[in-house]
Each structure stands twice: as structure tokens, then as C-alpha cells.
Design an enzyme around this catalytic site. Structure first.
Site, PDB file in Angstrom:
ATOM      1  N   HIS A  99      41.651 -14.686 -16.264  1.00 48.17           N
ATOM      2  CA  HIS A  99      42.310 -13.428 -15.905  1.00 48.17           C
ATOM      3  C   HIS A  99      43.806 -13.608 -15.720  1.00 48.17           C
ATOM      4  CE1 HIS A  99      41.746 -15.457 -12.087  1.00 48.17           C
ATOM      5  NE2 HIS A  99      42.638 -14.647 -11.534  1.00 48.17           N
ATOM      6  N   ASP A 101      46.428 -12.104 -12.888  1.00 42.80           N
ATOM      7  CA  ASP A 101      46.215 -11.493 -11.568  1.00 42.80           C
ATOM      8  C   ASP A 101      46.526  -9.989 -11.560  1.00 42.80           C
ATOM      9  OD1 ASP A 101      45.273 -13.743 -10.200  1.00 42.80           O
ATOM     10  OD2 ASP A 101      47.301 -14.465  -9.836  1.00 42.80           O
ATOM     11  N   HIS A 247      44.668 -17.531 -16.245  1.00 40.05           N
ATOM     12  CA  HIS A 247      44.203 -18.719 -15.522  1.00 40.05           C
ATOM     13  C   HIS A 247      42.747 -18.569 -15.135  1.00 40.05           C
ATOM     14  CE1 HIS A 247      45.704 -15.959 -12.437  1.00 40.05           C
ATOM     15  NE2 HIS A 247      44.899 -16.554 -11.566  1.00 40.05           N
ATOM     16  N   ARG A 262      47.851 -17.966  -1.130  1.00 41.26           N
ATOM     17  CA  ARG A 262      48.421 -17.459  -2.376  1.00 41.26           C
ATOM     18  C   ARG A 262      49.293 -16.244  -2.086  1.00 41.26           C
ATOM     19  NH1 ARG A 262      44.947 -14.341  -7.083  1.00 41.26           N
ATOM     20  NH2 ARG A 262      45.949 -12.483  -6.258  1.00 41.26           N
TER      21      ARG A 262
END
Ligand code: SIN
Length: 292
Positions: A99, A101, A247, A262
């Protein structure tokens, strides 16, 4: 301080040495930014555990902080800091599918900055795939076919059904139409902007044709030829560009734990790549060739 940039592959990914993100000068940041634009994802090892405030102030060097749709309307995490916590009780591990993000947002995030503090003894790598290489290696006929097409990116299936997030802001999950081929505003290069997690359908094509094409494009973006893989060490930081890289966080370490934090940085509304008007800069590095 001079930084050393060590590419992992000719296509994507580089280790950056000689920087400490807690003490980053403007020229150090300029070098880091250039490495980020050139390699789509950069990795910095041994950065020491950042506090949420240090992580935030580093992320703000890249731009305004993006707040995940699942955190909107909540007090916790509405500052954009997301705890990444995979334990033996986790049922759905974040990121365990290719995907970009939150590509379903109207202005999908530009960068994601992830630091892992606790990692499994073995496993838990993150894989990245270049959407520049995915576009470059399409046939000229396919590039013509894709020119001007848009696709629907939706958070509904992922956020409501898979992760079972509650819609605390009461706004529903983001759904937006983005160009299939976008122009990266910093590199000027074309990008095949699709991802299996969020891209749902291609607009204005017959349903079956659109589905088959999308499946081809997903498989194409996930080819090993476009990838690099990062083996984590404690307190390493990965910074990836969601505008040109996918990623996949590999969940191959159950029941071990993998913990970190994150932050994502706001991006722009994707800009359409116009095949007949835009000209990609000549690549200065070896490019991927697929077998005919
Ligand atoms: C993510 O998808 O943001 C998570 C990546 C990772 O945990 O390696």
C-alpha cells in the site's frame, strides 16, 4: 557534517549515514531531503529512541503533520503520532499488504517517518516497491491507454471492515479519485499511482475491463524487480515517499513483538501526468528492464 548515501538497489532505497535526527542542521536536512527525493525511501540506523515530541519536531522538517482518518475526532493520536504495536494478540497487523499510506485521502501523505524501538530477533522487515519503475516499464501502448484515467481510492474496506476502526469524527471513511499516473512534484517524474489496499476501481471503464486492468497493475507494482527490503535494527528510522513508493510490513514473526511510532506528513492533491505534454527527466542511473 557530510552525509554518506549508500543506495540499496539502482531503483529504490538508500541507507543514509552521518546524520543524527535529534541534531539536524538545515544543510543536513537539505542533504537528507535530496536523498529522499532521489531514492524514494531512506533509512537511518542507531538514532536513539525519539520521544514523541522529538519525532514530531523531526517530521515537521518535511511539512505539516497529517492526521490519520482513524485518529480524527479523537484526543489520543490527533497530534499525528501513531503507536505501531504488534503483539501475540494482534489480529490484523498494520501494513501487512502492499500500500501507499492513506492513498484514499484527498491529499494523501507525502512522507511517512517510522521508528521501531522493539523488533523481533528475526523477521519483521519492511519491503518497498518503486512506482516510478512500475510506470517506466509499462509498454508504450499501455502508457497511452492509461493516459488521463483516474481511479477511486477508498478507506472503507480497510478501515471499517479490516481494522474495525471506529469513525469517531463521524465523517465516514475517505474516498477520492486520483490520476492513475501522477506527476511527482519534486522529481518531475511520472508515477503509476495504484495500491492494492485502497484503489478500488478505475473510473469510466466497463466494470470487468477495469477490474482486470487493476489486477494487472497491482501485480505489476509488486514485482520483485522494483523492490528493496529493509532489515530493521532497534531505533532505526525509515522515511518513505508515499507519492512514489509502496510498502509492505512483513508479519512473519508471530508471536514476537514489534513496537514503534509512526508520523505521516501531509502531501498535495495528486497532479495528473500528461503523456503528450510532460517530459520525464532523463534517468541518471541504471533502469529496470523486464524480459520480453
Ligand atoms: C506501515 O504500513 O505504515 C507500517 C510499516 C511497518 O510497520 O514497517
Amino acid at each position: 557534517m557530510t552525509i554518506e548515501v549508500e543506495p540499496l538497489t539502482p531503483t529504490i532505497g538508500a541507507i543514509v549515514n552521518g546524520l543524527n535526527v535529534k541534531r539536524l542542521s538545515d544543510s543536513g536536512f537539505a542533504d537528507l531531503w535530496q536523498a529522499f527525493v532521489d531514492h524514494s525511501v531512506v533509512f537511518l540506523r542507531d538514532q536513539g529512541k525519539l520521544t514523541p515530541e522529538q519525532h514530531l519536531s523531526f517530521a515537521k522538517r518535511f511539512g505539516e503533520i497529517h492526521v490519520h482518518p482513524a485518529a480524527r475526532g479523537r484526543e489520543v493520536a490527533s497530534d499525528g503520532v501513531m503507536n505501531m504495536r504488534i503483539t501475540r494478540d494482534t489480529e490484523v497487523a498494520a501494513g501487512n499488504r502492499w500500500h501507499s499510506d492513506v492513498s484514499c485521502d484527498a491529499q494523501p501523505p507525502q512522507a511517512t517517518i517510522l521508528q521501531l524501538h522493539t523488533i523481533p530477533t528475526l523477521g519483521g522487515d519492511t519491503l518497498f516497491s518503486s512506482l516510478y519503475a512500475a510506470y517506466e516499464t509499462l509498454s508504450e501502448r499501455m502508457k497511452v491507454y492509461l493516459d488521463g484515467l483516474t481511479a477511486l481510492h477508498s478507506g472503507e474496506e480497510s478501515f471499517r471492515h479490516l481494522f474495525k476502526f471506529s469513525d469517531s469524527a463521524g465523517e465516514g471513511w475517505p474516498e477520492n479519485h486520483h490520476p492513475l499516473v501522477r506527476k511527482h512534484v519534486d522529481s518531475g517524474r511520472p508515477v503509476l499511482f495504484v495500491d492494492r489496499e485502497f484503489t478500488r476501481q478505475i473510473d469510466n471503464l466497463p466494470r470487468e475491463e477495469g477490474r482486470a486492468l487493476l489486477e494487472f497493475l497491482f501485480n505489476h507494482t509488486e514485482r520483485v524487480a522494483f523492490q528493496c527490503r529493509f532489515r530493521w535494527t532497534p531505533n532505526a528510522i525509515a522515511i518513505w515517499d508515499n507519492r512514489c513508493a509502496l510498502h509492505h510490513a512483513m508479519w512473519d514473526y508471530w508471536p514476537s513483538e514489534r513496537l514503534g511510532r509512526r508520523i505521516t506528513v501531509k502531501g498535495e492533491s495528486p497532479v495528473v501526468w500528461q503523456l503528450t505534454k510532460d517530459h520525464a527527466p532523463t534517468p541518471e542511473r541504471p533502469t529496470v528492464r523486464l524480459t520480453k
